[in-house]
Design a protein around this motif. Sequence first.
Motif: not given
Length: 470
Positions: A184-185, A386-387, A390-391, A393, A423
């Motif tokens: 995600r991050r 995407a949630a 995220t990275r 995406h 994003v």
Amino acid sequence: MKERTRKSSAEPRRNAKLAAVIAEADWSHAQLAHAVGRVAFEAGNERLVSVGRSHVSHWVAGSTPSGDAPAVLAEALSRRLGRVVTVAEIGLSGPQPPVALDWSADTLTTLADLGRGNVDIERRSVLRAAGYSVAALAVPSQAWWDTMARRGAQRSARTGRLIGAGDLEAIREMAAMFTRLDQRRGGGHARTALAQYLTSDVASALRAAHSSADIRRDLFSTAGELAYLSGWMAFDNAEHATAQKYFTVAVQLAAEADDPPLAGHVLRAMAHQAVDLGHPRQAVQLAKASLDGRRSTLASPRERALLEVVHARALAADGDGSAAAKALLRAEDNLASATKSDDEPGRVFFFGEASLAHETACTLRDLGDLTAATSEFRHSVRTRKAATFTRTHAVTLGYLGAVQARQGAIDEACSTWSMALDVMDGVHSGRTRQTVVDMRAALSPFRARGIPAATELDHRASRYLASAAR
């Protein structure tokens, strides 16, 4: 006449060695300057990021690059030529990259060394990218694997602590947490925390007594996944030398656990890194090794699909389009055969339809089929959660925009890149940063014409890079 003679004798002598390697690379000074800037950006060396053609000309003329510049020059040329270029070969002096990884070193000692060096590794002034060693990519033999498996089975406890199923489950929970945070991050978030956890708490558990042989094997496998993840996060954050060290330890831990699929997973990551750093021949060798024997036959269909698609990317980067196409088909077939009832490791939870489309698009792009690549990138964008991811995406959107720009669809590219920047909020990743650097380079001629959309997007990109600086 005497004054003219004295003046010429004071001029720097031409660096014939550097000039010869530049000629072998078939690069102009401007192209080398661009490559040097890219390596410097990955390394966090802001002083060298904007190096120009005049710098390279002065270095070839005989002036001495200072600081990390010799190592950056050598790394840029290594990537171009697909072999190790040392600073000595180009007639300079400076820090030398390692020429080999010590596969025979004791696994737990190596892990402890990584823990002791973690603070130094994280210093932003250290040149990370130039420490990546192409020469170190040779895969150990089957005899090495057999030796390491015996070593793992024969280890005796060094502490009085007893590790059981509950301890193993706790470590697995931490691995799952860090994996989801990375997805995600980005790799720049919490990598130091993961490295600290691995080299302290997990390393201590590896040295302890274990309630059964199965617990020992599973613990070493889980530690290998954590070492792989630490390497992957470092790779994602453009800390390439650090990533290589952790990947190596991950393979060692997988070997001591006698876990061939995990070793294949790590070798696949090393192949991915080699592709990104411009070493296609080594990438192909690593990708083939990831699919060798039990690494492939014991892997789940989903994991085999991942191994095959990275193999396809390596083959495409090496110019073998026919073999790459066949590998893509095998990847599609393997993913299609994956079911919810499969006994598959948690490390492959991310690899699905969107990921396959992303890697397929990269393969097609590298083969020059921009139309098909655009279609696959769009498919990846449409199907990804995407949630959660995220990275990747953000990276996919960055790549899609770059392909659209290459096709001349600059309005579409600007729209895609704008979504990518949206994003990227909260993502800390060297790969997202690089897509923004490439975006600004592609926008440069349009910005010069005063096109408002390009100018505004460039301002946003500049602000992102400033906020994401390491």
